[in-house]
Scaffold this active site. Structure first.
Site, PDB file in Angstrom:
ATOM      1  N   ASP A   1      26.968  79.902  74.145  1.00 48.62           N
ATOM      2  CA  ASP A   1      26.283  81.199  74.104  1.00 48.62           C
ATOM      3  C   ASP A   1      27.112  82.291  73.440  1.00 48.62           C
ATOM      4  OD1 ASP A   1      24.011  80.289  75.595  1.00 48.62           O
ATOM      5  OD2 ASP A   1      25.238  80.372  77.397  1.00 48.62           O
TER       6      ASP A   1
ATOM      7  N   ASP B   1      19.017  83.174  79.215  1.00 42.63           N
ATOM      8  CA  ASP B   1      19.279  81.782  79.523  1.00 42.63           C
ATOM      9  C   ASP B   1      18.425  81.404  80.738  1.00 42.63           C
ATOM     10  OD1 ASP B   1      20.469  79.331  79.343  1.00 42.63           O
ATOM     11  OD2 ASP B   1      22.308  79.908  80.369  1.00 42.63           O
TER      12      ASP B   1
END
Length: 888
Positions: free
Chosen positions: A633, A320
């Site tokens: 996520d 990320d």
């Protein structure tokens, strides 16, 4: 759709909401607004699954065999190892499954809903499609809503989309292909209202929400076996077959030779007991546990033991951006004024850094009046607050406003002092339509009024008539120069805001129409969520180690590209290296895998796309690590070979779905974990290479005895003594072995590569052969000299242990010599050897041990012959290592 058509479609009222009766009917029809519980296996099935493994079958067989041989203590120890491993597996699996429960808990909250024209508070699980929901700052959105009215509404959607800053909402109609992150007229379940207010019609509840779709993805994502467990499974199958074949062959040969069937069967059982590496499961668990402890000291918490080893085999890290590769703290990097550009040092919300002019000198108050007024506008026209807690600066408010507060402090502007002398008297708040914020301040001394403005470059420019020079003078606005400067700053991936003032003494009106054409542009402030200081070096270390790093973010492509450029993720040839969610959708299926492998940055991707990216990389043979902190996520974290969540900014959903949690949210910690994981795998391999020659040698000693029709040089109880004591006192000490130099300059292990290479298999067979030859030579030597069978067996038993001890030092490095790694680098091994020596003296000379294990005292000359066998074996292994190093 236009909002009024949404109202008609859902048969509701945008002012009075649903009636109570209609809401009850819809609740019965659509069900409660909760995420459905995932169906799973029962407790018994999950417990039994922990025993479904070839290595466990081998251990259970060993336990049964030792029980048949009346060695109940040894049988209990082996059973204990099996049960402990099963308990650990069950607990870890239960924790992983609780990710779904965390997702369900995210929507259990109270909501303000309008029914029958009355606003009331209801539990969020009672909401139905068509309900009119009222939102204010601080509320968690309970369902997916289409907005029908709003006032300066901003929503933090980072947990759902990865967007790094709160999203400003509006009621505009949007194309049906608009991605979730860009749907400004919608708010979604599980997100947080940060500013303003609004109301919307519930269009999806429960499993039909965007959060519900992610819930299904998490439930469907496969929890993969790790490289270690896959390799151990293959290794265990081969080992099981080999043991059964050798034991069967031993029994067959004995029977064909006319030997007593019962004695032959006992010998075959002894062979099986010797060939089973009883200490292997404990060694795996303890080695991984030591790796976990080391990682905890390096700010990473391991939730599943095999995860530490998986990192060592990782070939691709999908990271990320926000908070992992970057600070997650907006920072002004440059301030442009009509007379020049200034560079800002420092990062994050720490009030440390300077503003430097073009020559690199600190910009003082006299350097530029336009700079000072730009800083004043950014700090005064600002609703954010910064506070210090335990040495860390915490922002309350919008990240862009926090960045402007910090840069003002670096330039010597004190907002509190400014507000004392020039307090705010009125505000025009920011909105997506307005694209600016303005504040009115009254000077206490003179009574005159000053207007401060900040906002989008084009909007603020349209309101300006003049621009401010370095000496505070006002001259005609050069809009083209300002636009060029803004484009150049945006080209660096910076977010650009303009600042302006209406000097004291100008028009007294403060309505929107009063500001147009009355402002003087003071400058542009360009900001960025800066890369973490250690992220660049960590990325380079990963590349050196042969590990690909890919950035996957919900943020815009320009911002992601700027960060990736700074971190050297893209390289010189950038063609196809940056892909957006729309690019991925447009790719033909046959080109998708290759494009994913080539790209280094994926921007504006959805949770489904992130999951597909991970699956594609795995299909191409990669061992994939994924980092994340949001609900969006969670599916990818669970699908990945190892999921890595953020402790500071991560949601509970992400943490529960992950295998590892970073306490500092720093990418550099991942690089440290990879290094630690490689060390763990090395140490496990060293243990296996050390223990298998003993097991193979013990089996072959029994086999040779049966073939020759000779007396067994070792009894089953003696074999168990060797296996259990040396595994604990010698082999497990390899778990504490320090990492070898250059471990991060090696490429990742090929996921398809066998646990043991051909060279290591040859070494195992070589050492096993040395043990068989040495044991038989000494056993026969002692018998020929008139020693009793017990004395000869005691000598044979000690040959195994002493050769294992010498070989242990060789196994501290699979390539280099024991001297190369340093004899005293692992003091645990020295301690283990000392205790093992005492244990061997006890089994050799203590009468009680002689009675239990059928041993007998031996003389000093016998010990010299034992040492001679060990020295020869060590020399042969050293020569083998040296020859292989020359061939490398």
């Amino acid at each position: 759709m236009p909002s009024h058509e949404v109202v008609l479609l859902l048969e509701t009222d945008p002012h009075r909401g649903l009636s109570g009766d209609e809401a009850a009917r819809r609740l019965e029809r659509y069900g409660r607004n909760v995420l459905p519980a995932a169906g799973g296996d029962g407790v018994l099935r999950r417990v039994l699954r922990q025993f479904h493994h070839p290595l466990i079958y081998v251990l259970l067989a060993a336990a049964v065999v030792t029980a048949v041989l009346d060695e109940y203590v040894d049988s209990a120890v082996i059973f204990g190892v099996v049960l402990i491993n099963a308990a650990i597996g069950y607990v870890q699996e239960s924790k992983a499954e609780s990710a779904l429960d965390s997702l369900r808990s995210m929507v259990r909250t109270e909501a303000r809903v309008v029914r029958d024209g009355q606003e009331r508070k209801l539990s969020s699980d009672e909401l139905v499609p068509g309900d009119l929901i009222v939102l204010e700052a601080g509320d968690k959105v309970p369902v997916d809503l289409r907005l029908v009215r709003l006032a300066e509404l901003r929503v933090d959607e980072s947990a759902l989309t990865g967007e790094s800053v709160p999203v400003t909402k509006d009621e505009a109609e949007l194309p049906d292909v608009t991605e979730v992150a860009d749907r400004r007229n919608m708010v979604y379940s599980g997100t947080l209202v940060t500013a303003g207010s609004g109301a919307g019609i519930a269009v999806a509840t429960g499993a039909q929400t965007e959060l519900g779709q992610i819930h299904r993805l998490v439930g469907a994502a496969e929890t993969l076996a790790t490289p270690l467990t896959r390799k151990l499974a293959r290794f265990s199958k081969v080992l099981t077959v080999a043991i059964l074949v050798l034991a069967g062959l031993t029994f067959g040969v004995g029977v064909l030779r006319g030997q007593d069937a019962t004695e032959t069967f006992t010998a075959a059982i002894a062979l099986a007991v010797g060939a089973i590496p009883e200490g292997l499961p404990a060694a795996v668990t303890i080695t991984l546990a030591i790796g976990v402890t080391r990682m905890a000291r390096r700010r990473a918490v391991i939730r599943r033991l095999p995860a530490i080893e998986t990192l060592g085999s990782t070939t691709v890290i999908c990271s990320d951006k926000t908070g992992t590769l970057t600070e997650n703290q907006m920072t002004v990097r440059a301030v442009w004024t009509p007379d020049g550009e200034f560079t800002v040092t420092g990062s994050g919300y720490q009030p440390e850094g300077e503003i430097l002019d073009g020559s690199g000198a600190p910009a003082g108050e006299a350097t530029s009046r336009a700079l000072r007024w730009s800083l004043l506008a950014g700090a005064g026209c600002n609703d954010a607050r910064l506070r210090e807690e335990d040495g860390e600066w915490i922002l309350a408010g919008d990240p862009t406003e926090g960045a402007m507060l910090v840069v003002a402090g670096k330039g010597g502007v004190d907002r509190e002092r400014f507000e004392e002398g020039c307090p705010r008297t009125a505000t025009i708040p920011f909105s997506s339509e307005r694209q600016y914020m303005a504040t009115l301040h009254g000077e206490r001394d003179s009574g005159r009024e000053v207007v401060l403005v900040k906002g989008g470059v084009e909007r603020v420019l349209s309101m300006c008539r003049t621009e401010m020079g370095a000496h505070g003078d006002h001259r005609p606005l050069d809009a083209q120069a300002v636009t060029r400067a803004a484009e150049e700053l945006a080209g660096r991936g910076l977010r650009v805001l303009a600042t302006a003032v209406r000097p004291a003494g100008e028009s007294a009106g403060f309505g929107e129409e009063d500001l147009s054409g009355t402002l003087s542009l003071t400058g542009l402030q360009a900001m960025l969520d800066p890369p973490r200081s250690a992220a660049g070096s960590a990325v380079r270390a990963c590349h050196t180690a042969g590990i690909g790093v890919k950035m996957i973010t919900g943020d815009h492509a320009a911002t992601a590209t700027a960060i990736a450029t700074h971190l050297a993720l893209l390289g010189e040839d950038r063609a196809g290296r940056v892909l957006t969610g729309r690019d991925l959708e447009a790719l033909p299926a046959e080109r998708f895998p290759e494009a994913v492998d080539r790209a280094a940055v994926f921007a504006r991707v959805s949770p489904e796309q992130k999951l597909r990216l991970v699956e594609t990389l795995q299909q191409r043979g990669h061992v994939v690590a994924v980092t994340g902190d949001g609900v969006n996520d969670a599916p990818a974290l669970r699908q990945a070979d190892i999921g890595i969540a953020m402790a500071r900014t991560g949601t509970e959903v992400a943490k529960e779905a992950a295998d590892m949690v970073l306490t500092d949210d720093d990418f550099a910690t991942i690089e440290a974990a990879v290094e630690e994981g490689r060390g763990v795998f090395d140490n496990l391999t060293k243990f296996i290479v050390w223990t298998l020659p003993t097991n193979l040698g013990e089996g072959l000693v029994i086999f040779v005895a049966i073939v020759l029709g000779a007396t067994l040089p070792l009894l089953p109880t003696q074999i168990l003594w060797i296996n259990m004591t040396t595994a604990v006192l010698l082999g497990l000490m390899l778990a504490f072995e320090p990492k070898e130099a250059g471990i991060m300059r090696r490429p990742p292990r090929d996921p398809g590569r066998a646990l043991l290479t051909g060279a290591l298999v040859v070494r195992i067979v070589l050492v096993a052969a040395l043990l068989v030859v040495g044991t038989w030579w000494l056993f026969q030597w002692e018998r020929d000299r008139g020693a009793s069978v017990a004395e000869a067996r005691t000598a044979a038993l000690n040959v195994f242990v002493v050769v294992e001890t010498f070989y242990l030092f060789s196994c501290r490095s699979l390539i280099h010599s024991a001297w190369h790694v340093g004899i005293f680098a692992n003091r645990w091994i020295l301690a283990g050897v000392a205790i093992q020596a005492l244990a061997q003296l006890a089994i050799t000379y203590l009468p009680v041990m002689n009675g239990i294990f059928d041993t007998a005292p031996i003389g000093g000359d016998v010990w010299l012959r034992i040492l001679a066998v060990a020295v020869v074996a060590a020399a042969v292994v050293a020569i083998d290592k040296r020859l292989r190093r020359r061939l490398m």
